[in-house]
Structure formats: structure tokens, C-alpha cells
Design an enzyme around this catalytic site. Structure first.
Site, PDB file in Angstrom:
ATOM      1  N   HIS A  47       0.850  -1.202   0.000  1.00 40.72           N
ATOM      2  CA  HIS A  47       0.000   0.000   0.000  1.00 40.72           C
ATOM      3  C   HIS A  47       0.879   1.243   0.000  1.00 40.72           C
ATOM      4  CE1 HIS A  47      -3.221   2.663   0.932  1.00 40.72           C
ATOM      5  NE2 HIS A  47      -3.274   2.516   2.243  1.00 40.72           N
ATOM      6  N   TYR A  76     -12.514   1.056  13.313  1.00 39.17           N
ATOM      7  CA  TYR A  76     -11.642   1.103  12.135  1.00 39.17           C
ATOM      8  C   TYR A  76     -12.453   0.817  10.873  1.00 39.17           C
ATOM      9  CZ  TYR A  76      -7.369  -0.139   9.492  1.00 39.17           C
ATOM     10  OH  TYR A  76      -6.343  -0.211   8.579  1.00 39.17           O
TER      11      TYR A  76
HETATM   12 FE   LIG Z   1      -4.321   3.144   4.215  1.00 34.21          FE
HETATM   13 FE   LIG Z   2      -2.857   2.191   7.317  1.00 32.97          FE
END
Ligand SMILES: [Fe+2]
Ligand SMILES: [Fe+2]
Ligand SMILES: Cc1cc2nc3c(=O)[nH]c(=O)nc-3n(C[C@H](O)[C@H](O)[C@H](O)COP(=O)(O)O)c2cc1C
Length: 397
Positions: free
Chosen positions: A80, A193
Site C-alpha cells: 500500500h 476502524y
Molecule cells: Fe491506508
Molecule cells: Fe494504514
């Protein structure tokens, strides 16, 4: 705190950020801090999967150095682009002359636009595999979980999934595994989250989980890049994700409001009385005393939501506006909703609230309850009724 062996020759080499209280700028409160998890796999070839936020680069590199000389690292996998997982990559790559940087094509482009580095990049896509020796790394693209560049890394030999942001929690702890921490705290942070980060991508969450199931990938451990590692019961978080993504929630009601002189608050308390008289749990939160991220978490778990505001300048009290905007962005599915509030002359707050519900795809199941100035005893009784009838709708839904 040193490295932690997750499995033989697979090490957690991340960092615990005990002090962070706001994430993504100030958009998300992290009352319990967070961790940035990076994993070192030592084999014939050595791989580092993900890194940490830049201020923690030194900590991660020290942990790696306890295990191997960083110059021996062959692959640095970037699942990511986002800074919390890629911030230390530049530092790491200075120490790893032979390492290839591995990620999706979008990850390559995104890292270039973040760090302007001229790196030896190996683009991977779903199904690609890198052999390390006894173990191998496979990749599964996971666009929008959390960004377009995101992917999961999978180690078939251990049935170990490294899904980066997915299945994470912002929870700083000296413990690394689900069986070592308080389950209630863990699930609370996992839900917060999901609600604040992944909720808008719920359809993709369901699709990705179904894809993993179809591929027949066995999963014994899920090691995300924030918080603890799910080794005791990895299916618990997968099942929770499916539940949240499909909009399954409990028959309870979240009441959120703000008030200038207390009239709307009197209404709110009577509405809560009506809801609880039907045996349903009601959660009453006032802005700005309650944190927006926490309110969004409560919204995830509640089937009904009632928003109240008195009217100021023909609309809602501005403290409510960021929350209402967030409703529009999150588009929470399977929620029933209603508005209320006190006003002085022309009103307007409940109209703004109802417009938001419509834009957010939340179903309005009762006409808004508005009262002029300070509610009297009869009017408060109407508020109790309003709460009672709303609770009935929640149960029917
Ligand atoms: Fe992220
Ligand atoms: Fe993250
Ligand atoms: C700064 C201010 C602006 C207001 N603007 C409006 C308005 O535009 N339209 C209206 O109907 N009432 C307006 N009101 C009246 C309030 O909505 C009314 O006093 C209401 O009973 C307050 O409820 P609360 O005690 O829950 O804040 C305004 C009040 C204040 C203090």
C-alpha cells in the site's frame, strides 16, 4: 520492544505508536494509539513486507538488524502506498542495495508520486508468486481496501495473510496477538476502524472475501499492518467484516444531537425514554462532547439513528455538520432514521437533517418531530411516543 517471531523465521519488525491520538490528519481519533506492522520473512531469499511511518524508520531498521543484515534483503513488498506503511521505505532501500521493491502498478506510480525515488520496481498482479525458498509470497490485488494501489500478500505454506490495512485496528499495545489482549477492546477498535475507514467500500469488502473463499485460500493467521495479529480466531474478524459490510446490526438506536439552550436536549432525553420503554438500547451522544469517529462506530452497530438539532439561521447547529457530511460519504446501508429539534420561528434544522438522510440512503421512517421553544410536559410526552414508535420501526426492520 524488540522484534517478535510470528512463526518460525517470520518476524514482526514494526513499531508501536503509543502517543498518536489523531489519524489521517484530524479526521479519525485514535484514543488507544496504533501500530505500524512490518514483517520480515527470512528464507533463502529474505523479504520485508510493508514498512512503517517515517518517524519510526529507525526503530524498524534496528529490529531488522537484530535478525539479518539489511543488505541481505532481496524483496521489499509495498502492499500500500499510504505514508503510514511506506514512509520508511526510502530509508530501508538505502540499506538494501540488491532489493527489488514489489507492488502493484498503481503502487509503483503512487510511491513515485510520494517519494520521487528511482527504484528497482517489480510490478505484481493477482496470482503472481515469488519463491523465497521454503516459503513463497503470492499477491492478491485489493483495490480500494484501502486505496486503489492496495494488495494483500499471502504465504501459502503457512496459510498466512498479510492484508495491510484490511482487518486492522488502531490499538497500541505491547502484545502482538488476539489471544493476548482484551477481546472487547479489540473488537471495539476493529469496528471503529471498519466504520471510519472501510465502510464506504463495503461492496468491495464482500467481493474480496468471496474471491478469497473461491480461490480456496486457507487462512490460519491474518497479520494486518495495524494493531494485533489474528492467530487465535482469524475467522472472527472475517465474519465481522461480512456482517458490517452487509449492514447487519443490532436493534438499537443511536441518538445524536446538539442544543443551544437545552430544549432539544430535553426532547432527546424523552425520546431515549420512549426507545428504552420498548426494551431497546439507546445510545445518546451530544456533539461536540462526543467524538465523531466514536459516533460513526456506534452508527455501525445500531440499526436506528435519530439526529436532533435546534434551528440556527434556518439550519442545524454547525457542530453537527461534519457528522452529517460524513453520513453522506459513508452511505451506511440498512439504517432507519428520523430527525427532531426545537425551533423559534421558521425552523429548518430537521429539513437539513432529512436531506442528509436521503443523500446518504438512510430510510426515514417517521416524520420529523419539531417543537417551538421550550417543550412543555405534553410535548415531552410526544417525544416519548416518538421514541417508542421509532423503536417499533427498528424492530420491524
Ligand atoms: Fe491506508
Ligand atoms: Fe494504514
Ligand atoms: C443564534 C440563534 C439563531 C437562531 N436561528 C433560528 C432560525 O433561523 N430559525 C428558527 O426557527 N429558530 C432560530 N433560533 C431559535 C432556536 O431554534 C430556539 O431558541 C430553540 O428553541 C433552541 O433550542 P435549543 O435550546 O435546543 O438550542 C435561533 C436561535 C439562536 C440562539
Amino acid at each position: 520492544m524488540g522484534s517478535v517471531e510470528v512463526l518460525k523465521n517470520i518476524f514482526w519488525v514494526g513499531a508501536v505508536d503509543w502517543n498518536i491520538r489523531h489519524f489521517h490528519g484530524f479526521t479519525y481519533s485514535t484514543h488507544r494509539g496504533t501500530t505500524y506492522n512490518a514483517y520480515l520473512i527470512v528464507d533463502k531469499k529474505t523479504a520485508l513486507v510493508d514498512s512503517v511511518y517515517a518517524p519510526f524508520a529507525g526503530e524498524m531498521i534496528e529490529k531488522i538488524m537484530e535478525i539479518v543484515d539489511p543488505s541481505e534483503i532481496d524483496y521489499v513488498v509495498a502492499n500500500h502506498v499510504e505514508t503510514d506503511h511506506s514512509g520508511a521505505i526510502s530509508e530501508v532501500l538505502k540499506l538494501t542495495p540488491k532489493a527489488k521493491l514489489v507492488g502493484t502498478a498503481r503502487c509503483r506510480d503512487g510511491l513515485q508520486k510520494h517519494y520521487f525515488g528511482d527504484w528497482d520496481f517489480q510490478v505484481v498482479k493477482t496470482g503472481d508468486r515469488i519463491d523465497l525458498g521454503k516459503r513463497s509470497l503470492s499477491f492478491l490485488e485489493a483495490p480500494m481496501l484501502h486505496w486503489p494501489d492496495s494488495m494483500f500478500t499471502y504465504i501459502e505454506e503457512d496459510a498466512l495473510l498479510l492484508p495491510n490495512d484490511a482487518f486492522g485496528q488502531h490499538l497500541a499495545t505491547s502484545k502482538r496477538f488476539d489471544d493476548e489482549v482484551d477481546e472487547e477492546v479489540l473488537m471495539e477498535e476493529a469496528a471503529k476502524y471498519y466504520a471510519n475507514i472501510l465502510w464506504p467500500f463495503s461492496k468491495l469488502v464482500v467481493k474480496k472475501i468471496e474471491e478469497v473463499q473461491k480461490l480456496g485460500l486457507k487462512i490460519n493467521i491474518i497479520a494486518p499492518s495495524h494493531g494485533i495479529i489474528w492467530r487465535n480466531n482469524p475467522m472472527k474478524i472475517v465474519e465481522s467484516y461480512l456482517k458490517w459490510a452487509k449492514g447487519e446490526s443490532e436493534a438499537k438506536v443511536l441518538v445524536v444531537y446538539d442544543t443551544m439552550w437545552g430544549s432539544t436536549e430535553k426532547m432527546a432525553r424523552s425520546i431515549v425514554e420512549g426507545i428504552s420503554s420498548q426494551g431497546l438500547e439507546a445510545i445518546l451522544l451530544r456533539l461536540p462532547f462526543s467524538d465523531r469517529g466514536d459516533i460513526i462506530k456506534e452508527l455501525l452497530g445500531a440499526r436506528g439513528v435519530i439526529v436532533g438539532s435546534s434551528t440556527i439561521n434556518n439550519s442545524v447547529i454547525p457542530t453537527l455538520s461534519p457528522l452529517l457530511e460524513e453520513f453522506e460519504g459513508l452511505k451506511p446501508v440498512n439504517k432507519v432514521a428520523a430527525a427532531f429539534g426545537s425551533y423559534g420561528w421558521g425552523g429548518g434544522a430537521v429539513k437539513t437533517i432529512e436531506e442528509t438522510f436521503e443523500k446518504a440512503g438512510m430510510k426515514i421512517v417517521a416524520p420529523a418531530l419539531t417543537l417551538k421553544w421550550v417543550p412543555d410536559r405534553n410535548e415531552l410526552q410526544r417525544c416519548v411516543e416518538f421514541g417508542r414508535e421509532f423503536a417499533e420501526k427498528v424492530v420491524e426492520t
